[in-house]
Design a protein around this motif. Structure first.
Motif, PDB file in Angstrom:
ATOM      1  N   THR A 176      35.967  41.140  44.154  1.00  0.00           N
ATOM      2  CA  THR A 176      35.987  42.560  44.503  1.00  0.00           C
ATOM      3  C   THR A 176      36.415  42.676  45.953  1.00  0.00           C
ATOM      4  OG1 THR A 176      33.660  42.513  45.180  1.00  0.00           O
ATOM      5  CG2 THR A 176      34.133  43.151  42.887  1.00  0.00           C
ATOM      6  N   PRO A 177      36.940  43.828  46.391  1.00  0.00           N
ATOM      7  CA  PRO A 177      37.317  43.984  47.797  1.00  0.00           C
ATOM      8  C   PRO A 177      36.128  43.719  48.714  1.00  0.00           C
ATOM      9  CG  PRO A 177      38.208  45.772  46.480  1.00  0.00           C
ATOM     10  CD  PRO A 177      37.285  45.009  45.586  1.00  0.00           C
ATOM     11  N   GLY A 178      36.291  42.800  49.635  1.00  0.00           N
ATOM     12  CA  GLY A 178      35.219  42.463  50.549  1.00  0.00           C
ATOM     13  C   GLY A 178      34.125  41.614  49.937  1.00  0.00           C
ATOM     14  N   GLY A 179      34.299  41.221  48.669  1.00  0.00           N
ATOM     15  CA  GLY A 179      33.249  40.484  47.982  1.00  0.00           C
ATOM     16  C   GLY A 179      33.439  38.982  48.029  1.00  0.00           C
ATOM     17  N   GLU A 180      32.717  38.303  47.149  1.00  0.00           N
ATOM     18  CA  GLU A 180      32.772  36.850  47.083  1.00  0.00           C
ATOM     19  C   GLU A 180      34.095  36.397  46.462  1.00  0.00           C
ATOM     20  OE1 GLU A 180      30.470  34.744  48.286  1.00  0.00           O
ATOM     21  OE2 GLU A 180      29.412  36.510  49.071  1.00  0.00           O
ATOM     22  N   VAL A 236      47.321  36.919  50.792  1.00  0.00           N
ATOM     23  CA  VAL A 236      47.863  38.214  50.404  1.00  0.00           C
ATOM     24  C   VAL A 236      46.706  39.124  50.016  1.00  0.00           C
ATOM     25  CG1 VAL A 236      48.158  37.644  47.957  1.00  0.00           C
ATOM     26  CG2 VAL A 236      49.673  39.331  49.025  1.00  0.00           C
ATOM     27  N   VAL A 237      46.886  40.448  50.210  1.00  0.00           N
ATOM     28  CA  VAL A 237      45.897  41.449  49.819  1.00  0.00           C
ATOM     29  C   VAL A 237      46.514  42.318  48.733  1.00  0.00           C
ATOM     30  CG1 VAL A 237      44.450  43.360  50.582  1.00  0.00           C
ATOM     31  CG2 VAL A 237      44.884  41.443  52.129  1.00  0.00           C
ATOM     32  N   ASP A 238      45.843  42.456  47.587  1.00  0.00           N
ATOM     33  CA  ASP A 238      46.416  43.244  46.496  1.00  0.00           C
ATOM     34  C   ASP A 238      46.140  44.733  46.717  1.00  0.00           C
ATOM     35  OD1 ASP A 238      43.827  43.857  45.616  1.00  0.00           O
ATOM     36  OD2 ASP A 238      43.850  42.381  43.998  1.00  0.00           O
ATOM     37  N   PRO A 239      46.753  45.628  45.921  1.00  0.00           N
ATOM     38  CA  PRO A 239      46.570  47.073  46.130  1.00  0.00           C
ATOM     39  C   PRO A 239      45.117  47.526  46.034  1.00  0.00           C
ATOM     40  CG  PRO A 239      48.475  46.664  44.727  1.00  0.00           C
ATOM     41  CD  PRO A 239      47.790  45.349  44.902  1.00  0.00           C
ATOM     42  N   GLU A 240      44.271  46.782  45.337  1.00  0.00           N
ATOM     43  CA  GLU A 240      42.857  47.140  45.235  1.00  0.00           C
ATOM     44  C   GLU A 240      42.055  46.635  46.429  1.00  0.00           C
ATOM     45  OE1 GLU A 240      44.560  45.828  42.494  1.00  0.00           O
ATOM     46  OE2 GLU A 240      44.876  47.928  41.930  1.00  0.00           O
ATOM     47  N   GLY A 241      42.674  45.806  47.286  1.00  0.00           N
ATOM     48  CA  GLY A 241      41.996  45.327  48.481  1.00  0.00           C
ATOM     49  C   GLY A 241      41.419  43.934  48.378  1.00  0.00           C
ATOM     50  N   ARG A 242      41.705  43.221  47.289  1.00  0.00           N
ATOM     51  CA  ARG A 242      41.193  41.862  47.138  1.00  0.00           C
ATOM     52  C   ARG A 242      42.131  40.852  47.793  1.00  0.00           C
ATOM     53  NH1 ARG A 242      40.346  44.013  41.670  1.00  0.00           N
ATOM     54  NH2 ARG A 242      42.473  43.281  41.297  1.00  0.00           N
ATOM     55  N   MET A 243      41.544  39.897  48.512  1.00  0.00           N
ATOM     56  CA  MET A 243      42.337  38.842  49.133  1.00  0.00           C
ATOM     57  C   MET A 243      42.462  37.647  48.199  1.00  0.00           C
ATOM     58  SD  MET A 243      41.083  38.668  53.122  1.00  0.00           S
ATOM     59  CE  MET A 243      39.333  38.464  52.739  1.00  0.00           C
TER      60      MET A 243
END
Length: 713
Positions: free
Chosen positions: A489-493, A464-471
């Motif tokens: 963080t979105p796109g982060g580790e 799932v992806v949250d509204p901030e963009g974190r998976m």
């Protein structure tokens, strides 16, 4: 349900679009000549094609754990081959063979008992294929790529049906420590495993295999039969609580690992078709709810009774006996005639829509992740293309990221250079740009840090992806609890694996986010369903909490619906699909009364495409039905592997997809009521290949049957 909605659902089910509009749109862009050529393309209905190869540890593993998939494949007329790794000689006593004779408990004769089991298997297959258990077989000895020999049996009346007997020694114990076994050979505790020839086999010379020779012999069978679907047992069934005995027979588990190694070797060969792999649950079915309807269970039991030689009539004339009398006292097994389950590839979230309206569908073929794409409702499907890297297990989860790129998650098996390096891990790959290529696989490891080589019984991932963009990815671990790993963080580790509790979880967890932004996660148990839900958007999940939902067969599907999410699941023992709407907000989610959705019969997970269900109908073929109310399945003529997926598109149409036994993607599209009829198509069409072969006959240029689905040039 309102009359207007019923009318809309009826239109959705009636108006199956075959993509002719996409063909026409392409042709207009390339001139009249190409329009005339494209008009000659025949979009034919999907039927069962390809070839299926079952490979099991013992005679009867196929009948107990792979039927009715097996019998239904045989009924279609495709090539069906079953490979038995061991002779299944056990203690050499065909118990209950002749209880009135003094020698009923006489000396062990493993060669004779193994032959009796062969006779029972041949009878069951002849019955499945022709209705006559006494059908004649042609039995020959053939050399193997491992330097030994195998018996090959061909059913004379149906030569598409073959049996291959590798005739290796079995472990002779469910979990006992016996180095002379597939387990001992895999772990390097014996340098070679010898044969156990049956008393009537045409194989005359004994042999033995090293580990590499055994892998080569199995891979050679794949090369000879060129299967498009490989069915095998579960290589990672897990252990009993507390790290005890394996939950399955050691031959089942380690035989499946040899199959994995052989499939990896076979995948590196050329001039072969694509293939998928389906894994089946064996002994653990004993403690789980039944999945088959009574009629299907009774049919399955009939084949088992034939194998077990329950009537004890000497119809075969073999001194060894005409079947397995050990099974005759309980041909149902431990309730196994009433069930069938997949240990992998039962997730339904492997297709998603990108921001541009492009659809993406993913499936594991040849041990790699394949994908197909379609740029828009008026476009043609393209594919398959492959992500680099092998070892990918069946099943995938696709998700659209915060910036419009697509990510795909899976599990990967690493065979390793030593037995201790064997294990599974969660991996993912994301696009480098919107609608662009995919980057390399990245590993999230595994929540199983103890006995990884012995178990690795993790589920497929749910993402799932949250509204901030974190998976966030969710899996069931080998202890049958829920685990999660989230991006910081979105796109982060990703952070460390989190333990979310629960007990006795079955199947894959499912997750969705409702319109208010609250995340829901659900997982089945043997008795009900557990929930983890955010009380408010952005807050930690609360759970596990009991849902009060009834017992399910263990496969769940979910879709967002307003301020809640709707769950779909199969009812045990009848196979119908039921549904309930879950709303969050209080200390626990509240559920609407359970209602029926979909037609009678079937098993396995169902894909959700808007108001459309796609799943296995009573006859085993892929079918569709409306999500509201019990309605008959609109069946196809195609058997498939895994579970269907579905996507509701923005224009009101919906697309469902399934992977056929031919290792090809098949789709069906609905259009909303009042929607435009595709140009050149006045009759609704059924399931069909996503990527069509092109027929150019009478199109003003020579040639026909240009393969691959690319437009004529």
């Amino acid at each position: 349900m309102s009359l207007a909605r019923r009318t809309r659902l009826a239109a959705l089910l009636a108006a199956f679009s075959v993509g002719t509009a996409g063909i026409t749109a392409w042709a207009y862009g390339h001139g009249t000549e190409h329009l005339q050529a494209a008009a000659k393309v025949l979009v034919t209905p999907s039927v069962t094609e390809g070839s299926a190869l079952q490979i099991v540890a013992h005679p009867d593993d196929d009948l107990f754990f792979m039927n009715p998939d097996l019998s239904r494949s045989i009924s279609t007329g495709i090539k069906v081959t079953t490979v038995y790794l061991t002779s299944g000689e056990s203690d050499g006593r065909n118990e209950a063979h002749s209880p009135h004779l003094e020698d009923a408990a006489g000396p062990a004769d493993r060669a004779a008992y193994a032959e009796a089991r062969q006779n029972g298997i041949r009878a069951a297959y002849a019955q499945m294929a022709t209705g006559d258990r006494a059908g004649a077989w042609q039995r020959t000895s053939v050399p193997t790529a491992g330097g030994g020999s195998a018996e090959v049996d061909v059913l004379v009346a149906r030569p598409q049906v073959n049996l291959v007997w590798m005739e290796l020694r079995e472990a002779r114990s469910i979990s006992g420590d016996n180095p002379e076994s597939l387990r001992g050979l895999w772990d390097g505790r014996t340098p070679a495993l010898g044969a156990q020839l049956t008393s009537g086999t045409p194989v005359k010379d004994s042999f033995s295999y090293t580990k590499d020779q055994a892998v080569a012999a199995i891979a050679g069978v794949f090369e000879a039969y060129r299967p498009t679907t490989i069915r095998t047992q579960d290589p990672t069934p897990g252990r009993a609580e507390g790290g005890g005995a394996f939950l399955d027979h050691q031959d089942h588990m380690y035989g499946a690992r040899f199959v994995q190694a052989a499939a990896e070797r076979y995948a590196k060969t050329t001039d072969r078709p694509h293939f998928s792999v389906q894994n089946y649950v064996s002994y653990p079915n004993s403690s789980l709810p039944p999945t088959l309807d009574p009629q299907t269970a009774e049919e399955k039991l009939g084949y088992l009774k034939t194998y077990a030689w329950t009537d004890h009539q000497d119809w075969c004339g073999s001194p060894a006996g005409c079947g397995d009398r050990k099974t005759a006292t309980r041909p149902t097994g431990a309730g196994w005639n009433r069930t069938i389950r997949y240990s992998r590839g039962d997730g339904t979230s492997w297709m998603t829509e990108g921001v541009s309206g492009r659809l993406w569908a993913f499936a594991a073929l040849d041990g790699r992740m394949a994908y197909w794409s379609r740029s828009g409702p008026q476009a043609l499907w393209q594919g398959p293309e492959f992500l680099p890297g092998d070892g990918i297990d069946s099943g995938a989860a696709a998700v659209r990221l915060w910036d419009g790129r697509i990510g795909v998650f899976a599990t990967r098996t690493t065979l390793g250079a030593t037995p201790q390096e064997y294990g599974r891990e969660v991996v993912y790959a994301v696009q480098s740009s919107v609608d662009g290529g995919f980057g390399p696989w990245q590993s999230l490891g595994t929540p199983d840090t103890v006995d990884r080589s012995g178990t690795s019984a993790i589920s497929g991932p749910s993402v799932v992806v949250d509204p901030e963009g974190r998976m966030t990815v969710y899996v069931r671990d080998s202890r049958r609890t829920l685990r999660a790993r989230a991006q910081e963080t979105p796109g982060g580790e990703f952070g460390a694996w989190q333990a979310l509790g629960g007990a006795g979880l079955q199947g894959d967890p499912v997750t969705a986010t409702d319109d208010s932004g609250r995340r829901h996660v659900y997982a089945a148990t043997a008795g009900s369903v557990l929930a983890w839900v955010q009380p408010a958007p952005g807050t930690p999940l609360r759970g596990p909490v009991p849902t009060g939902l009834p017992q399910t067969t263990g496969t769940l599907s979910v879709r967002a619906e307003g301020d809640g999410v709707r769950l779909f699941f199969r009812r045990p023992g009848i196979g119908t699909v039921a549904t309930s709407l879950a709303r969050a907000g209080g200390p626990a989610p509240e559920f609407s009364p359970v209602a029926e959705a979909g037609g009678l019969g079937g098993y396995g997970a169902v894909g959700i495409a808007g108001d459309l269900l796609a799943g296995r109908a009573g006859a085993g073929t892929v079918g569709v039905a409306a999500t509201d109310g019990p309605q008959p399945w609109q069946e196809s003529q195609m058997l498939y592997t895994g579970a269907p997926a579905g996507v509701a598109e923005g224009a009101g149409s919906a697309v469902a997809a399934a992977l056929g036994l031919d290792a090809d993607l098949h789709v069906i599209t609905t259009v909303p009521a009042g929607g435009a009829t595709p140009a050149g198509s006045r009759t609704p069409a059924p399931w069909h290949r996503a990527v069509q072969p092109w027929t150019l006959a009478q199109a003003g240029r020579p040639g026909s049957a240009v393969a691959g689905g690319q437009p004529p040039r």
